[in-house]
Design a protein around this motif. Structure first.
Motif, PDB file in Angstrom:
ATOM      1  N   ASP A 164      45.877  33.213  51.865  1.00  0.00           N
ATOM      2  CA  ASP A 164      47.237  33.224  51.358  1.00  0.00           C
ATOM      3  C   ASP A 164      47.159  34.584  50.443  1.00  0.00           C
ATOM      4  OD1 ASP A 164      47.853  30.874  52.094  1.00  0.00           O
ATOM      5  OD2 ASP A 164      46.920  29.723  50.519  1.00  0.00           O
ATOM      6  N   ARG A 165      46.108  35.484  50.546  1.00  0.00           N
ATOM      7  CA  ARG A 165      46.203  36.544  49.962  1.00  0.00           C
ATOM      8  C   ARG A 165      45.010  37.539  50.588  1.00  0.00           C
ATOM      9  NH1 ARG A 165      43.201  38.202  45.250  1.00  0.00           N
ATOM     10  NH2 ARG A 165      42.614  36.146  44.950  1.00  0.00           N
TER      11      ARG A 165
ATOM     12  N   ASP B  56      42.191  29.907  44.445  1.00  0.00           N
ATOM     13  CA  ASP B  56      42.466  30.244  45.744  1.00  0.00           C
ATOM     14  C   ASP B  56      41.881  29.323  46.887  1.00  0.00           C
ATOM     15  OD1 ASP B  56      43.672  32.584  45.377  1.00  0.00           O
ATOM     16  OD2 ASP B  56      41.953  33.910  45.583  1.00  0.00           O
ATOM     17  N   ARG B  57      42.796  29.193  47.974  1.00  0.00           N
ATOM     18  CA  ARG B  57      42.427  28.359  49.209  1.00  0.00           C
ATOM     19  C   ARG B  57      41.584  29.444  50.125  1.00  0.00           C
ATOM     20  NH1 ARG B  57      44.736  27.352  54.467  1.00  0.00           N
ATOM     21  NH2 ARG B  57      46.583  28.760  53.736  1.00  0.00           N
ATOM     22  N   VAL B  58      40.473  28.957  50.678  1.00  0.00           N
ATOM     23  CA  VAL B  58      39.655  29.824  51.407  1.00  0.00           C
ATOM     24  C   VAL B  58      39.151  28.997  52.652  1.00  0.00           C
ATOM     25  CG1 VAL B  58      38.529  31.083  49.481  1.00  0.00           C
ATOM     26  CG2 VAL B  58      37.586  28.847  50.040  1.00  0.00           C
TER      27      VAL B  58
ATOM     28  N   PRO C 170      38.009  36.707  46.087  1.00  0.00           N
ATOM     29  CA  PRO C 170      38.659  35.392  45.749  1.00  0.00           C
ATOM     30  C   PRO C 170      38.646  34.875  44.333  1.00  0.00           C
ATOM     31  CG  PRO C 170      36.744  35.068  47.508  1.00  0.00           C
ATOM     32  CD  PRO C 170      36.767  36.274  46.938  1.00  0.00           C
ATOM     33  N   GLU C 171      39.656  34.436  43.963  1.00  0.00           N
ATOM     34  CA  GLU C 171      39.841  34.069  42.487  1.00  0.00           C
ATOM     35  C   GLU C 171      39.861  32.332  42.457  1.00  0.00           C
ATOM     36  OE1 GLU C 171      43.203  36.035  41.048  1.00  0.00           O
ATOM     37  OE2 GLU C 171      42.396  38.015  41.276  1.00  0.00           O
TER      38      GLU C 171
ATOM     39  N   VAL D 279      40.654  34.767  52.715  1.00  0.00           N
ATOM     40  CA  VAL D 279      41.388  34.055  51.833  1.00  0.00           C
ATOM     41  C   VAL D 279      42.874  34.195  52.150  1.00  0.00           C
ATOM     42  CG1 VAL D 279      42.119  34.225  49.208  1.00  0.00           C
ATOM     43  CG2 VAL D 279      40.009  35.097  50.137  1.00  0.00           C
TER      44      VAL D 279
ATOM     45  N   VAL E 132      39.007  25.096  48.101  1.00  0.00           N
ATOM     46  CA  VAL E 132      39.583  25.478  47.141  1.00  0.00           C
ATOM     47  C   VAL E 132      38.580  26.223  46.131  1.00  0.00           C
ATOM     48  CG1 VAL E 132      41.252  25.392  45.136  1.00  0.00           C
ATOM     49  CG2 VAL E 132      41.740  24.274  47.422  1.00  0.00           C
TER      50      VAL E 132
END
Length: 373
Positions: free
Chosen positions: A88-89, A62-64, A58-59, A86, A8
């Motif tokens: 989820d996005r 974010d899960r990476v 990524p922000e 990433v 994360v």
């Protein structure tokens, strides 16, 4: 072969064109796909790098998905966890032309627009180009020579339009190089062309040859520097190192009608004897791989070490032109660079001779433009 982890993002540390560096809380091995940790263990912080053109930006929070292989191996240049996705996005699908596939047939293959491919606006220019019009082409073993070469160029001929042709022996994404980005921002480097399996330059090209042609005819280079990206591969064997490509670059420059300028890798500080004086990398690349003649630049360093470099470089005289170049003023030029020079963890004060040798090659190449050498 790959160490996979999830994590994360806890904060974004800094960004430069094409890349973002961040802190990530890495979840223990065995963490589930939705981030559910196993019963034992807790997150561990690490530094990670994302190539934003590939995975998006990524922000925080974010899960990476991470590849932690280089981090686990303790590699100096590659000491990051690399963001693979990433999940989820996901970023939008790429738009536009481009049929050159880099990292071919790997799970992370990507497409780019090659300057030399049929869909490129530069295709006709490169289709008809067959030479680089005597352009000086500096070849070097390591990426760390790039800023030093440019320091010598600027000292001899301020404002020279220099283009970096990045080979694929080290880092493949040009975005990994903060020094190239900072040199570009400071106006010391006009552009980067990535060739072979490397990618992310201002222009992409299939081979070193079309990379040099693109530098000259598309980007208007007066001078080119050819070297691998950050990091390199060496095995301690006579032929097992990625820097043999410096000799092949000499051949490419020569066959295109350029003026090859060979930058020697020298060191008085390297703990490995094979790299002391003139490195065995330079002796092999220029003495055995390069079949065409180059100007081998020998820096006029003082004392016994300088005499040793001149003796060892003289072994290349049978095939090449040995050019002795004074180094007066070059240390000051190196200190005026907008980036800190570093090679194998050693800066200018720790390995002065290495950087002076590369700067001397840049000085000689720039003087060729005005017929001074």
């Amino acid at each position: 072969m790959i160490r996979w982890r999830t994590g994360v993002v806890s904060r974004i540390r800094r960004e430069w064109p094409g890349a973002a560096e961040m802190d990530v809380e890495v979840l223990p091995a065995g963490t589930g796909a939705r981030g559910r940790p196993p019963t034992a263990g807790s997150p561990e912080p690490c530094r990670a790098l994302a190539y934003t053109a590939l995975v998006g930006r990524p922000e925080t929070g974010d899960r990476v998905l991470l590849n932690t292989t280089a981090l686990a191996m303790g590699l100096g240049t590659g000491g990051y966890a690399l963001v693979v996705a990433v999940p989820d996005r996901l970023p939008p699908d790429p738009a536009g032309p481009g049929h050159l596939v880099k990292a071919r047939y790997t799970p992370l293959q990507s497409t780019v627009l090659g300057a030399d491919e049929q869909g490129s606006p530069h295709h006709e220019t490169l289709r008809d180009a067959d030479g680089v019009d005597g352009m000086p082409v500096v070849t070097a073993d390591l990426h760390s020579a790039l800023p030093a070469v440019l320091a010598g160029v600027e000292d001899a001929r301020p404002g020279t339009r220099a283009v970096y042709v990045m080979l694929d022996g080290g880092a493949l994404p040009a975005w990994f190089s903060r020094s190239a980005a900072e040199l570009r921002a400071a106006g010391r480097l006009a552009a980067t062309v990535t060739v072979g399996q490397s990618f992310g330059g201002d222009l992409e090209a299939v081979t070193t040859h079309t990379g040099l042609l693109a530098a000259r005819h598309v980007l208007g280079a007066e001078l080119a520097v050819v070297a691998q990206g950050p990091g390199n591969l060496g095995t301690g064997t006579p032929w097992g190192f990625s820097g043999v490509a410096a000799g092949e670059a000499v051949n490419a420059a020569a066959v295109l009608g350029g003026r090859p300028v060979a930058s020697l890798r020298v060191s008085a500080a390297d703990a490995r004897e094979r790299h002391r004086g003139v490195s065995h990398h330079s002796r092999t690349a220029y003495g055995r791989v390069a079949l065409a003649a180059a100007d081998v630049v020998v820096p006029l360093l003082p004392g016994e070490f300088g005499a040793r470099v001149r003796r060892e470089a003289a072994e290349l005289a049978g095939r090449h032109r040995i050019v002795e170049v004074p180094v007066d003023g070059l240390e000051e030029a190196l200190r005026r660079l907008p980036v800190r020079v570093s090679s194998m963890g050693r800066g200018l004060d720790e390995d002065r001779e290495y950087f002076l040798a590369a700067a001397a090659a840049g000085r000689h190449a720039a003087r060729l433009l005005d017929g001074a050498d």
